[in-house]
Design a protein around this motif. Structure first.
Motif, PDB file in Angstrom:
ATOM      1  N   ARG A  38       0.814  -1.217   0.000  1.00 58.79           N
ATOM      2  CA  ARG A  38       0.000   0.000   0.000  1.00 58.79           C
ATOM      3  C   ARG A  38       0.847   1.267   0.000  1.00 58.79           C
ATOM      4  O   ARG A  38       0.959   1.949   1.027  1.00 58.79           O
ATOM      5  CB  ARG A  38      -0.927   0.019   1.217  1.00 58.79           C
ATOM      6  CG  ARG A  38      -1.926  -1.106   1.261  1.00 58.79           C
ATOM      7  CD  ARG A  38      -3.111  -0.817   0.390  1.00 58.79           C
ATOM      8  NE  ARG A  38      -4.119  -1.873   0.483  1.00 58.79           N
ATOM      9  CZ  ARG A  38      -5.296  -1.814  -0.098  1.00 58.79           C
ATOM     10  NH1 ARG A  38      -5.604  -0.767  -0.823  1.00 58.79           N
ATOM     11  NH2 ARG A  38      -6.152  -2.804   0.019  1.00 58.79           N
ATOM     12  N   PRO A  39       1.489   1.622  -1.113  1.00 58.52           N
ATOM     13  CA  PRO A  39       2.336   2.828  -1.135  1.00 58.52           C
ATOM     14  C   PRO A  39       1.562   4.070  -0.714  1.00 58.52           C
ATOM     15  O   PRO A  39       0.421   4.278  -1.122  1.00 58.52           O
ATOM     16  CB  PRO A  39       2.766   2.922  -2.606  1.00 58.52           C
ATOM     17  CG  PRO A  39       2.640   1.533  -3.132  1.00 58.52           C
ATOM     18  CD  PRO A  39       1.477   0.935  -2.416  1.00 58.52           C
ATOM     19  N   THR A  40       2.192   4.882   0.110  1.00 60.24           N
ATOM     20  CA  THR A  40       1.602   6.134   0.575  1.00 60.24           C
ATOM     21  C   THR A  40       2.213   7.294  -0.196  1.00 60.24           C
ATOM     22  O   THR A  40       3.417   7.306  -0.456  1.00 60.24           O
ATOM     23  CB  THR A  40       1.862   6.325   2.079  1.00 60.24           C
ATOM     24  OG1 THR A  40       1.304   5.218   2.792  1.00 60.24           O
ATOM     25  CG2 THR A  40       1.235   7.616   2.586  1.00 60.24           C
ATOM     26  N   LYS A  41       1.390   8.257  -0.562  1.00 57.90           N
ATOM     27  CA  LYS A  41       1.872   9.419  -1.310  1.00 57.90           C
ATOM     28  C   LYS A  41       2.919  10.176  -0.494  1.00 57.90           C
ATOM     29  O   LYS A  41       2.856  10.225   0.728  1.00 57.90           O
ATOM     30  CB  LYS A  41       0.698  10.357  -1.620  1.00 57.90           C
ATOM     31  CG  LYS A  41      -0.320   9.781  -2.589  1.00 57.90           C
ATOM     32  CD  LYS A  41      -1.458  10.744  -2.831  1.00 57.90           C
ATOM     33  CE  LYS A  41      -2.302  10.932  -1.588  1.00 57.90           C
ATOM     34  NZ  LYS A  41      -3.514  11.751  -1.848  1.00 57.90           N
ATOM     35  N   PRO A  42       3.894  10.785  -1.165  1.00 53.74           N
ATOM     36  CA  PRO A  42       4.885  11.592  -0.445  1.00 53.74           C
ATOM     37  C   PRO A  42       4.225  12.807   0.180  1.00 53.74           C
ATOM     38  O   PRO A  42       3.201  13.298  -0.295  1.00 53.74           O
ATOM     39  CB  PRO A  42       5.876  11.991  -1.540  1.00 53.74           C
ATOM     40  CG  PRO A  42       5.091  11.941  -2.808  1.00 53.74           C
ATOM     41  CD  PRO A  42       4.118  10.812  -2.625  1.00 53.74           C
ATOM     42  N   SER A  43       4.820  13.285   1.257  1.00 57.40           N
ATOM     43  CA  SER A  43       4.337  14.509   1.900  1.00 57.40           C
ATOM     44  C   SER A  43       5.267  15.661   1.520  1.00 57.40           C
ATOM     45  O   SER A  43       6.480  15.475   1.386  1.00 57.40           O
ATOM     46  CB  SER A  43       4.291  14.348   3.420  1.00 57.40           C
ATOM     47  OG  SER A  43       5.538  13.912   3.918  1.00 57.40           O
ATOM     48  N   PHE A  44       4.671  16.845   1.334  1.00 53.68           N
ATOM     49  CA  PHE A  44       5.425  18.036   0.942  1.00 53.68           C
ATOM     50  C   PHE A  44       5.221  19.132   1.983  1.00 53.68           C
ATOM     51  O   PHE A  44       4.130  19.257   2.565  1.00 53.68           O
ATOM     52  CB  PHE A  44       4.960  18.542  -0.422  1.00 53.68           C
ATOM     53  CG  PHE A  44       5.524  17.778  -1.592  1.00 53.68           C
ATOM     54  CD1 PHE A  44       6.547  18.318  -2.373  1.00 53.68           C
ATOM     55  CD2 PHE A  44       5.047  16.524  -1.912  1.00 53.68           C
ATOM     56  CE1 PHE A  44       7.074  17.619  -3.446  1.00 53.68           C
ATOM     57  CE2 PHE A  44       5.568  15.813  -2.984  1.00 53.68           C
ATOM     58  CZ  PHE A  44       6.578  16.364  -3.753  1.00 53.68           C
ATOM     59  N   PHE A  45       6.287  19.944   2.187  1.00 46.68           N
ATOM     60  CA  PHE A  45       6.227  21.061   3.120  1.00 46.68           C
ATOM     61  C   PHE A  45       6.908  22.268   2.482  1.00 46.68           C
ATOM     62  O   PHE A  45       8.004  22.156   1.935  1.00 46.68           O
ATOM     63  CB  PHE A  45       6.930  20.705   4.435  1.00 46.68           C
ATOM     64  CG  PHE A  45       6.365  19.515   5.144  1.00 46.68           C
ATOM     65  CD1 PHE A  45       5.307  19.646   6.027  1.00 46.68           C
ATOM     66  CD2 PHE A  45       6.861  18.251   4.899  1.00 46.68           C
ATOM     67  CE1 PHE A  45       4.770  18.548   6.666  1.00 46.68           C
ATOM     68  CE2 PHE A  45       6.329  17.130   5.526  1.00 46.68           C
ATOM     69  CZ  PHE A  45       5.278  17.284   6.413  1.00 46.68           C
ATOM     70  N   LEU A  46       6.240  23.400   2.564  1.00 44.92           N
ATOM     71  CA  LEU A  46       6.837  24.646   2.096  1.00 44.92           C
ATOM     72  C   LEU A  46       7.561  25.278   3.270  1.00 44.92           C
ATOM     73  O   LEU A  46       6.940  25.743   4.225  1.00 44.92           O
ATOM     74  CB  LEU A  46       5.762  25.586   1.553  1.00 44.92           C
ATOM     75  CG  LEU A  46       6.274  26.914   0.992  1.00 44.92           C
ATOM     76  CD1 LEU A  46       7.206  26.691  -0.193  1.00 44.92           C
ATOM     77  CD2 LEU A  46       5.111  27.816   0.600  1.00 44.92           C
ATOM     78  N   GLN A  47       8.901  25.289   3.213  1.00 40.23           N
ATOM     79  CA  GLN A  47       9.695  25.786   4.331  1.00 40.23           C
ATOM     80  C   GLN A  47       9.944  27.286   4.263  1.00 40.23           C
ATOM     81  O   GLN A  47      10.100  27.938   5.287  1.00 40.23           O
ATOM     82  CB  GLN A  47      11.030  25.033   4.381  1.00 40.23           C
ATOM     83  CG  GLN A  47      10.867  23.548   4.653  1.00 40.23           C
ATOM     84  CD  GLN A  47      12.195  22.830   4.770  1.00 40.23           C
ATOM     85  OE1 GLN A  47      13.217  23.309   4.282  1.00 40.23           O
ATOM     86  NE2 GLN A  47      12.198  21.675   5.408  1.00 40.23           N
ATOM     87  N   ASP A  48      10.006  27.832   3.040  1.00 39.52           N
ATOM     88  CA  ASP A  48      10.289  29.258   2.923  1.00 39.52           C
ATOM     89  C   ASP A  48       9.907  29.749   1.530  1.00 39.52           C
ATOM     90  O   ASP A  48       9.899  28.977   0.564  1.00 39.52           O
ATOM     91  CB  ASP A  48      11.775  29.532   3.175  1.00 39.52           C
ATOM     92  CG  ASP A  48      12.082  31.014   3.350  1.00 39.52           C
ATOM     93  OD1 ASP A  48      11.156  31.783   3.683  1.00 39.52           O
ATOM     94  OD2 ASP A  48      13.238  31.411   3.139  1.00 39.52           O
ATOM     95  N   LEU A  49       9.569  31.014   1.459  1.00 37.43           N
ATOM     96  CA  LEU A  49       9.349  31.692   0.182  1.00 37.43           C
ATOM     97  C   LEU A  49       9.854  33.118   0.327  1.00 37.43           C
ATOM     98  O   LEU A  49       9.324  33.884   1.123  1.00 37.43           O
ATOM     99  CB  LEU A  49       7.882  31.683  -0.226  1.00 37.43           C
ATOM    100  CG  LEU A  49       7.572  32.179  -1.648  1.00 37.43           C
ATOM    101  CD1 LEU A  49       6.287  31.561  -2.170  1.00 37.43           C
ATOM    102  CD2 LEU A  49       7.463  33.707  -1.721  1.00 37.43           C
ATOM    103  N   GLN A  50      10.910  33.434  -0.407  1.00 36.31           N
ATOM    104  CA  GLN A  50      11.474  34.785  -0.386  1.00 36.31           C
ATOM    105  C   GLN A  50      11.029  35.509  -1.649  1.00 36.31           C
ATOM    106  O   GLN A  50      11.460  35.162  -2.752  1.00 36.31           O
ATOM    107  CB  GLN A  50      12.998  34.722  -0.311  1.00 36.31           C
ATOM    108  CG  GLN A  50      13.521  34.087   0.959  1.00 36.31           C
ATOM    109  CD  GLN A  50      15.036  34.030   0.989  1.00 36.31           C
ATOM    110  OE1 GLN A  50      15.717  34.636   0.170  1.00 36.31           O
ATOM    111  NE2 GLN A  50      15.580  33.293   1.949  1.00 36.31           N
ATOM    112  N   LEU A  51      10.175  36.471  -1.467  1.00 36.08           N
ATOM    113  CA  LEU A  51       9.664  37.240  -2.594  1.00 36.08           C
ATOM    114  C   LEU A  51      10.619  38.396  -2.871  1.00 36.08           C
ATOM    115  O   LEU A  51      10.760  39.311  -2.075  1.00 36.08           O
ATOM    116  CB  LEU A  51       8.264  37.773  -2.270  1.00 36.08           C
ATOM    117  CG  LEU A  51       7.479  38.381  -3.430  1.00 36.08           C
ATOM    118  CD1 LEU A  51       7.263  37.375  -4.537  1.00 36.08           C
ATOM    119  CD2 LEU A  51       6.149  38.910  -2.926  1.00 36.08           C
ATOM    120  N   ARG A  52      11.287  38.325  -3.996  1.00 40.42           N
ATOM    121  CA  ARG A  52      12.312  39.322  -4.309  1.00 40.42           C
ATOM    122  C   ARG A  52      11.732  40.570  -4.969  1.00 40.42           C
ATOM    123  O   ARG A  52      12.229  41.672  -4.783  1.00 40.42           O
ATOM    124  CB  ARG A  52      13.370  38.694  -5.220  1.00 40.42           C
ATOM    125  CG  ARG A  52      14.106  37.529  -4.558  1.00 40.42           C
ATOM    126  CD  ARG A  52      15.147  36.932  -5.476  1.00 40.42           C
ATOM    127  NE  ARG A  52      15.898  35.863  -4.825  1.00 40.42           N
ATOM    128  CZ  ARG A  52      16.848  35.153  -5.419  1.00 40.42           C
ATOM    129  NH1 ARG A  52      17.167  35.405  -6.680  1.00 40.42           N
ATOM    130  NH2 ARG A  52      17.472  34.209  -4.756  1.00 40.42           N
TER     131      ARG A  52
END
Length: 215
Positions: free
Chosen positions: A43-57
């Motif tokens: 039963r493969p589980t989908k990968p989990s994703f996390f947004l750690q940072d966003l630098q808006l230039r």
């Protein structure tokens, strides 16, 4: 060789070829069945994703277009103990109110082992990206208020790997909320760079966020 012996030889040859083909087909079916059983059992589980940072230039609002540059730090974790993940294609881009504000950037393909974590930090940009007039107006208002809600999107294809068996390709779609707020030292509102119209402000990423993952 007589005609009767020739026919017998051809008949024997056809029987041998037919038997070999049947054995080969049976072997393929058995391997496929075993692979399916293993796949369903794990039963493969989908990968989990996390947004750690966003630098808006930068944000440069024109009419009716938008130019933006941002660097995102995105992490992915494989939660499976016995299943590896092949990321065949991952395209990352930023949206505002469901409108793309940067062009997709393709991340390099890679294999992610069991329980492994991968981190990417691509620079995303869009030059004179066409947007609806109401979108540009809404962003101007949000920037003036010092608060902008963006989304980092990932569109790609993945494969599962169990032992030596590799699955077919599956669609992967990730959406990560990115909340930005004006902080101390932020750039004042005013004309865009290079004399273009619009407003520019330095906005800071408020906090890391979990992402929704769909296939």
């Amino acid at each position: 060789m007589s005609k009767e012996k020739h026919h017998k030889h051809e008949h024997h040859l056809r029987r041998c070829c037919g038997g070999f083909a049947a054995c080969l087909l049976a072997l393929v079916l058995i391997v496929g069945f075993i692979s399916l059983v293993v796949y369903l059992a794990l039963r493969p589980t989908k990968p989990s994703f996390f947004l750690q940072d966003l630098q808006l230039r930068s944000i440069d609002l024109g009419d009716p277009s938008l130019s933006a540059t941002a660097q995102v730090t995105l992490a992915s974790r494989n939660p499976n103990d016995h299943v590896g993940i092949f990321y065949r294609r991952l395209d990352v881009f930023v949206t505002y109110r469901d409108e793309p504000v940067t062009v997709p950037v393709s991340l390099p393909p890679l294999y992610q082992g069991h329980r492994d974590v991968t981190i990417w930090s691509p620079v995303l940009s869009g030059e004179s990206v066409p947007v609806a007039a109401y979108v540009a107006d809404a962003m101007k208002q949000d920037i003036a208020a010092g608060y902008v809600a963006l989304q980092v999107k990932v569109d790609g294809r993945v494969k599962w790997k169990v032992g030596s068996w590799v699955s077919g390709s599956y669609h992967l779609f990730v959406s990560c909320p990115a909340m930005l707020a004006a902080g101390p030292g932020g750039m004042p509102l005013g004309g865009g760079p290079n004399g273009t119209r619009g407003a520019v402000a330095a906005l800071r990423f408020t906090q890391p966020a979990g992402c929704t993952v769909g296939t």
